[in-house]
Design a protein around this motif. Structure first.
Motif, PDB file in Angstrom:
ATOM      1  N   ALA A  68       0.828  -1.208   0.000  1.00 60.96           N
ATOM      2  CA  ALA A  68       0.000   0.000   0.000  1.00 60.96           C
ATOM      3  C   ALA A  68       0.864   1.260   0.000  1.00 60.96           C
ATOM      4  CB  ALA A  68      -0.929  -0.007   1.209  1.00 60.96           C
ATOM      5  N   ARG A  69       1.921   1.255   0.784  1.00 64.93           N
ATOM      6  CA  ARG A  69       2.818   2.420   0.818  1.00 64.93           C
ATOM      7  C   ARG A  69       3.488   2.620  -0.535  1.00 64.93           C
ATOM      8  NH1 ARG A  69       5.845   2.476   6.694  1.00 64.93           N
ATOM      9  NH2 ARG A  69       6.314   4.599   6.004  1.00 64.93           N
ATOM     10  N   GLY A  70       3.868   1.537  -1.186  1.00 65.64           N
ATOM     11  CA  GLY A  70       4.487   1.650  -2.500  1.00 65.64           C
ATOM     12  C   GLY A  70       3.526   2.201  -3.537  1.00 65.64           C
ATOM     13  N   LEU A  71       2.286   1.717  -3.550  1.00 66.79           N
ATOM     14  CA  LEU A  71       1.295   2.210  -4.504  1.00 66.79           C
ATOM     15  C   LEU A  71       0.989   3.684  -4.264  1.00 66.79           C
ATOM     16  CD1 LEU A  71      -1.242  -0.783  -4.646  1.00 66.79           C
ATOM     17  CD2 LEU A  71       0.711  -0.328  -6.142  1.00 66.79           C
ATOM     18  N   ALA A  72       0.909   4.063  -2.989  1.00 63.25           N
ATOM     19  CA  ALA A  72       0.662   5.474  -2.665  1.00 63.25           C
ATOM     20  C   ALA A  72       1.818   6.358  -3.126  1.00 63.25           C
ATOM     21  CB  ALA A  72       0.432   5.636  -1.164  1.00 63.25           C
ATOM     22  N   ALA A  73       3.043   5.883  -2.944  1.00 55.53           N
ATOM     23  CA  ALA A  73       4.206   6.651  -3.377  1.00 55.53           C
ATOM     24  C   ALA A  73       4.224   6.838  -4.894  1.00 55.53           C
ATOM     25  CB  ALA A  73       5.490   5.960  -2.927  1.00 55.53           C
ATOM     26  N   ILE A 104       0.963   6.602   5.810  1.00 55.25           N
ATOM     27  CA  ILE A 104       0.971   6.909   4.379  1.00 55.25           C
ATOM     28  C   ILE A 104       0.727   8.402   4.149  1.00 55.25           C
ATOM     29  CG2 ILE A 104      -0.276   6.542   2.208  1.00 55.25           C
ATOM     30  CD1 ILE A 104      -0.647   3.610   3.113  1.00 55.25           C
ATOM     31  N   ARG A 105      -0.229   8.952   4.885  1.00 58.50           N
ATOM     32  CA  ARG A 105      -0.514  10.383   4.722  1.00 58.50           C
ATOM     33  C   ARG A 105       0.665  11.237   5.179  1.00 58.50           C
ATOM     34  NH1 ARG A 105      -5.969   8.715   6.195  1.00 58.50           N
ATOM     35  NH2 ARG A 105      -5.519   9.125   8.406  1.00 58.50           N
ATOM     36  N   GLU A 116      -2.076   9.501  -0.296  1.00 52.77           N
ATOM     37  CA  GLU A 116      -3.506   9.493   0.016  1.00 52.77           C
ATOM     38  C   GLU A 116      -3.894   8.111   0.501  1.00 52.77           C
ATOM     39  OE1 GLU A 116      -6.414  11.587  -2.588  1.00 52.77           O
ATOM     40  OE2 GLU A 116      -4.729  11.648  -3.987  1.00 52.77           O
ATOM     41  N   ALA A 117      -4.559   8.053   1.641  1.00 52.96           N
ATOM     42  CA  ALA A 117      -4.964   6.758   2.197  1.00 52.96           C
ATOM     43  C   ALA A 117      -6.258   6.899   2.967  1.00 52.96           C
ATOM     44  CB  ALA A 117      -3.874   6.199   3.102  1.00 52.96           C
ATOM     45  N   VAL A 118      -7.114   5.883   2.823  1.00 52.95           N
ATOM     46  CA  VAL A 118      -8.390   5.819   3.519  1.00 52.95           C
ATOM     47  C   VAL A 118      -8.496   4.441   4.157  1.00 52.95           C
ATOM     48  CG1 VAL A 118     -10.904   5.878   3.251  1.00 52.95           C
ATOM     49  CG2 VAL A 118      -9.475   7.359   1.835  1.00 52.95           C
ATOM     50  N   ALA A 119      -8.949   4.386   5.406  1.00 52.13           N
ATOM     51  CA  ALA A 119      -9.166   3.104   6.078  1.00 52.13           C
ATOM     52  C   ALA A 119     -10.594   2.633   5.832  1.00 52.13           C
ATOM     53  CB  ALA A 119      -8.904   3.232   7.570  1.00 52.13           C
ATOM     54  N   MET A 120     -10.743   1.372   5.450  1.00 56.60           N
ATOM     55  CA  MET A 120     -12.066   0.816   5.155  1.00 56.60           C
ATOM     56  C   MET A 120     -12.138  -0.613   5.699  1.00 56.60           C
ATOM     57  SD  MET A 120     -14.862   1.942   3.543  1.00 56.60           S
ATOM     58  CE  MET A 120     -14.335   3.092   2.270  1.00 56.60           C
ATOM     59  N   PRO A 121     -12.451  -0.785   6.983  1.00 62.06           N
ATOM     60  CA  PRO A 121     -12.504  -2.138   7.546  1.00 62.06           C
ATOM     61  C   PRO A 121     -13.766  -2.889   7.130  1.00 62.06           C
ATOM     62  CG  PRO A 121     -13.044  -0.507   9.227  1.00 62.06           C
ATOM     63  CD  PRO A 121     -12.678   0.259   7.989  1.00 62.06           C
ATOM     64  N   PHE A 122     -13.598  -4.107   6.646  1.00 58.52           N
ATOM     65  CA  PHE A 122     -14.705  -5.032   6.441  1.00 58.52           C
ATOM     66  C   PHE A 122     -14.120  -6.440   6.334  1.00 58.52           C
ATOM     67  CE2 PHE A 122     -13.747  -3.386   2.155  1.00 58.52           C
ATOM     68  CZ  PHE A 122     -13.579  -4.545   1.413  1.00 58.52           C
ATOM     69  N   ASP A 123     -14.984  -7.441   6.511  1.00 53.64           N
ATOM     70  CA  ASP A 123     -14.553  -8.836   6.570  1.00 53.64           C
ATOM     71  C   ASP A 123     -14.517  -9.422   5.163  1.00 53.64           C
ATOM     72  OD1 ASP A 123     -14.054 -11.486   7.052  1.00 53.64           O
ATOM     73  OD2 ASP A 123     -15.785 -11.803   8.374  1.00 53.64           O
TER      74      ASP A 123
END
Length: 255
Positions: free
Chosen positions: A27-32, A54-55, A60-67
């Motif tokens: 995720a950090r790589g994609l954001a970079a 990341i921010r 840019e990063a958003v947290a979206m928890p789901f199962d």
């Protein structure tokens, strides 16, 4: 021109299991590289902390928890991302667990948990994402496989079964969805120093065996997976699908 083929600006990427370890590193790589990253997992506090990292680095990063092991939750989670964050261009199916025991002693509950987490989630989230990508005629899906998609070791037969299945599901997705402009590939990490592998990292005998077995002579570092993820997410790989890229220090290429 050369760098632009790796540019992910304006693209939205969902990375499952991204609160720590390999998922967070990807995720950090994609954001970079410019992507807007959606972090997914079950631990909201851990995701919020990861998004903050990341921010803080300018991404840019958003947290979206789901199962991701629940089909309905996966469909609803992807729909929410489409509605609240933006059209999903990139999906990285990374969520996974490991359980170790001699196969003859393996508990049924652990078998089912491994299959639900490592395999079912790839199917559920992949299908949900593809249903949105198909009308747009473009998408990149990366399924995190493993060197254990090809090899086996004692005490992890169910994990090997799940990762072997993910490899073949990757090829099946590529065959079904290529005509819709969706590229589906896998990344096969070798032995990386992560939270899930902490017991092995701390085992001096295993580390000694691994360094002799691996041509590059060491454990992998999670940040070394970012380049493969960027490549498979970007225009650089637009004619690549149904492929598993092993990032393993040479383990699968040597005896």
């Amino acid at each position: 021109m050369t760098l632009s083929i790796f540019d992910l600006s304006g693209r939205t990427a969902l990375v499952t299991g991204s609160g720590q370890g390999i998922g967070l590193a990807i995720a950090r790589g994609l954001a970079a590289a410019g992507a807007r990253v959606v972090l997914n997992g079950r631990d909201a506090a851990k995701l919020d902390k990861a998004a903050g990292l990341i921010r803080a680095a300018g991404g840019e990063a958003v947290a979206m928890p789901f199962d991701v092991t629940d089909a309905t939750a996966a469909r609803e989670g992807v729909a929410r991302i489409e509605h609240e964050v933006g059209p999903l261009t990139i999906l990285v199916n990374n969520a996974g667990i490991q359980r170790r025991a001699p196969l003859e002693d393996f508990a049924d509950e652990d078998w089912h948990q491994i299959i639900h987490t490592n395999l079912d989630s790839v199917y559920y989230v992949g299908q949900a994402a593809a249903r949105h990508m198909i009308p747009r005629g473009y998408g990149k899906i990366i399924n995190i496989c493993s060197v254990i998609s090809e090899l086996a070791r004692p005490t992890i037969a169910p994990y090997a079964a799940s990762k072997g299945a993910v490899k073949m599901l990757t090829k099946g997705m590529a065959a079904d969805w290529g005509r819709h402009g969706i590229r589906v590939n896998g990344i096969g990490p070798g032995f990386f120093a992560t939270e899930m592998n902490s017991a092995l990292v701390e085992n001096a005998d295993f580390t000694a065996w691994l360094t002799k077995r691996t041509p590059l002579g060491r454990w992998g570092k999670v940040e070394e997976l970012a380049g493969a993820a960027i490549y498979l997410s970007a225009p650089s790989s637009d004619f690549v699908t149904g492929h598993v890229l092993y990032v393993d220090g040479g383990v699968t290429g040597s005896l």
